[in-house]
Design a protein around this motif. Structure first.
Motif, short mmCIF file in Angstrom:
data_model
loop_
_atom_site.label_atom_id
_atom_site.label_comp_id
_atom_site.label_asym_id
_atom_site.label_seq_id
_atom_site.Cartn_x
_atom_site.Cartn_y
_atom_site.Cartn_z
N GLU A 74 21.13 -7.35 -18.99
CA GLU A 74 22.37 -7.65 -19.29
C GLU A 74 22.93 -7.42 -20.55
O GLU A 74 22.37 -6.99 -21.33
CB GLU A 74 22.92 -9.15 -19.39
N GLY A 75 23.94 -6.88 -19.93
CA GLY A 75 25.09 -6.69 -21.31
C GLY A 75 25.62 -6.74 -22.74
O GLY A 75 25.52 -6.31 -23.40
N GLY A 76 25.94 -8.39 -21.92
CA GLY A 76 26.34 -8.95 -23.30
C GLY A 76 24.86 -9.54 -24.44
O GLY A 76 23.60 -9.60 -23.90
N ASN A 77 25.43 -10.29 -25.43
CA ASN A 77 24.64 -10.90 -26.05
C ASN A 77 24.52 -12.10 -24.76
O ASN A 77 24.52 -13.05 -25.06
CB ASN A 77 25.41 -11.42 -27.87
N PRO A 78 22.97 -12.33 -25.54
CA PRO A 78 22.52 -13.84 -24.88
C PRO A 78 22.67 -15.14 -25.07
O PRO A 78 23.22 -16.79 -24.90
CB PRO A 78 20.55 -13.96 -24.23
N ASN A 79 22.53 -14.62 -26.54
CA ASN A 79 23.34 -16.25 -27.38
C ASN A 79 24.86 -16.71 -26.76
O ASN A 79 25.08 -18.02 -26.81
CB ASN A 79 23.62 -16.23 -28.65
N LEU A 80 25.57 -15.82 -25.97
CA LEU A 80 26.41 -16.43 -25.59
C LEU A 80 26.89 -16.88 -24.11
O LEU A 80 27.68 -17.54 -23.55
CB LEU A 80 27.99 -14.54 -25.82
N HIS A 128 19.55 -13.26 -10.59
CA HIS A 128 18.87 -13.84 -11.18
C HIS A 128 18.82 -14.11 -13.22
O HIS A 128 18.08 -14.69 -13.38
CB HIS A 128 17.61 -11.99 -11.32
N THR A 129 19.27 -13.77 -13.74
CA THR A 129 19.73 -13.84 -15.03
C THR A 129 19.97 -15.72 -14.95
O THR A 129 19.08 -16.09 -15.64
CB THR A 129 20.81 -13.17 -16.11
N ARG A 130 21.32 -15.51 -14.29
CA ARG A 130 21.63 -17.27 -14.36
C ARG A 130 21.16 -18.01 -13.72
O ARG A 130 20.61 -19.09 -14.48
CB ARG A 130 23.53 -17.37 -13.32
N ASP A 131 19.75 -17.58 -12.44
CA ASP A 131 18.24 -18.68 -12.24
C ASP A 131 17.41 -19.28 -13.26
O ASP A 131 17.25 -19.93 -13.24
CB ASP A 131 17.72 -17.67 -10.93
N TRP A 132 17.65 -17.63 -13.99
CA TRP A 132 16.09 -17.45 -15.07
C TRP A 132 17.19 -19.18 -16.18
O TRP A 132 16.08 -19.77 -16.35
CB TRP A 132 15.83 -16.14 -15.28
N SER A 133 18.44 -18.62 -16.38
CA SER A 133 18.34 -19.69 -17.76
C SER A 133 18.58 -20.96 -16.89
O SER A 133 18.56 -21.80 -17.97
CB SER A 133 20.38 -19.29 -17.54
N GLU A 134 19.71 -20.77 -15.80
CA GLU A 134 18.85 -23.12 -15.83
C GLU A 134 17.88 -23.22 -15.28
O GLU A 134 18.13 -24.30 -15.37
CB GLU A 134 19.66 -22.40 -13.68
N LEU A 193 11.53 -13.25 -22.39
CA LEU A 193 12.27 -14.52 -23.45
C LEU A 193 13.22 -13.86 -23.48
O LEU A 193 14.62 -14.84 -24.33
CB LEU A 193 11.19 -14.38 -24.43
N ASP A 194 13.67 -12.10 -23.48
CA ASP A 194 15.04 -11.71 -24.39
C ASP A 194 15.44 -11.72 -23.01
O ASP A 194 17.82 -11.71 -23.77
CB ASP A 194 14.85 -9.99 -24.84
N TYR A 195 15.93 -12.32 -21.97
CA TYR A 195 17.02 -12.37 -21.34
C TYR A 195 17.78 -13.88 -21.76
O TYR A 195 19.43 -13.83 -21.29
CB TYR A 195 16.38 -13.22 -19.70
N VAL A 196 17.08 -14.65 -22.08
CA VAL A 196 18.14 -15.86 -22.48
C VAL A 196 17.85 -16.04 -23.98
O VAL A 196 16.55 -15.78 -24.57
CB VAL A 196 18.00 -16.88 -21.82
N TYR A 197 18.62 -17.18 -24.32
CA TYR A 197 18.59 -17.42 -26.25
C TYR A 197 18.94 -19.13 -26.75
O TYR A 197 18.31 -19.94 -26.89
CB TYR A 197 19.24 -16.69 -27.15
N ALA A 233 9.18 -18.42 -33.17
CA ALA A 233 9.64 -18.50 -34.40
C ALA A 233 11.39 -18.30 -34.13
O ALA A 233 12.93 -18.82 -33.98
CB ALA A 233 9.94 -18.43 -35.23
N GLU A 234 12.02 -17.39 -33.79
CA GLU A 234 13.18 -16.51 -33.42
C GLU A 234 14.20 -17.16 -32.51
O GLU A 234 15.22 -16.86 -32.74
CB GLU A 234 13.08 -15.01 -33.88
N LEU A 235 13.13 -17.84 -31.59
CA LEU A 235 14.24 -18.13 -30.76
C LEU A 235 14.10 -19.66 -30.90
O LEU A 235 14.67 -19.99 -29.80
CB LEU A 235 13.04 -18.06 -29.24
N GLN A 236 13.78 -20.26 -31.79
CA GLN A 236 13.82 -21.99 -32.36
C GLN A 236 12.96 -22.84 -31.27
O GLN A 236 13.54 -23.61 -31.20
CB GLN A 236 15.02 -22.26 -32.24
N VAL A 237 11.96 -22.27 -31.24
CA VAL A 237 10.90 -23.24 -30.23
C VAL A 237 9.78 -23.43 -31.45
O VAL A 237 9.21 -22.11 -31.96
CB VAL A 237 10.43 -21.78 -28.83
N ALA A 238 9.48 -24.31 -31.75
CA ALA A 238 8.86 -25.23 -32.16
C ALA A 238 7.42 -25.12 -31.48
O ALA A 238 6.67 -25.46 -30.85
CB ALA A 238 8.75 -26.68 -32.77
#
Length: 195
Positions: free
Chosen positions: A52-58, A65-71, A98-102, A133-138
């Motif tokens: 993915e070319g963009g920032n996953p935060n956006l 495959h990314t949209r499926d993983w995100s969902e 982990l890096d694919y989505v945020y 922790a960086e992904l805000q997972v406790a």
């Protein structure tokens, strides 16, 4: 609505032992109850290297495959990561996933079950905690560990004495934190809708 906990098998390696452990953990979780559990095998998702070319935060995903993983990830309240230790850390396939989505990971809870040689994967679990922790997972404190030497002495996975108790204790913490963090996500969503 019941909590949904994803049990993520963090290895895609051919001949891996994690699939036997994952099956046992899933059965243990179903017997324990308290949530709906689903196995997420990274080998089934074929994410490939992050493309993915963009920032996953956006959340502006280009590829199906990314949209499926995100969902998929977005639909869970918490996770249990089954993580082997490769060279004092966790597998690249898991880091990539982990890096694919945020945002989809944010404000959720996770437990870690590590496995490996005599060190039982503890270094992999500690490395994973930093990323989560960086992904805000406790991450919860309870951390069951599995030494593959005695657990696979017959060739098939044989859980060592006390492992079921350790996994149930971890699940209790994941369920409690996942419920609390669902409230956090709901409050944030309400605040966002009101803004």
């Amino acid at each position: 609505m019941p909590l949904r906990i994803g049990i993520i098998l963090g290895s895609t390696r051919p001949g891996r032992r994690g699939d036997q452990i994952a099956s046992w953990v899933l059965d243990t979780a179903h017997a324990h109850g308290g949530a709906d559990y689903e196995l997420i095998d990274l080998a089934d998702h074929r994410l490939g290297n992050l493309d993915e070319g963009g920032n996953p935060n956006l959340q502006q995903y280009e590829h199906p495959h990314t949209r499926d993983w995100s969902e998929l990830i977005d639909g869970f309240d918490g996770f249990v990561f089954l993580v082997p230790e490769y060279n004092h850390s966790f597998p690249g396939a898991l880091k990539n996933a982990l890096d694919y989505v945020y945002r989809e990971w944010n404000d959720k809870a996770a437990g870690i079950v590590s496995y490996g040689g005599w060190a039982a994967g503890v270094r992999a679990a500690e490395a994973l905690r930093l990323v989560l922790a960086e992904l805000q997972v406790a991450t919860v404190r309870a951390q069951p560990t599995i030494s593959t030497h005695p657990s696979f002495h017959t060739g098939a996975f044989v859980p060592q004495e006390g492992l079921d108790t350790a996994v149930r204790g971890m699940l209790d913490q994941v369920i409690a934190w996942s419920g609390a963090l669902r409230g956090v996500r709901e409050t944030k969503a309400e605040a966002g809708a009101a803004a």
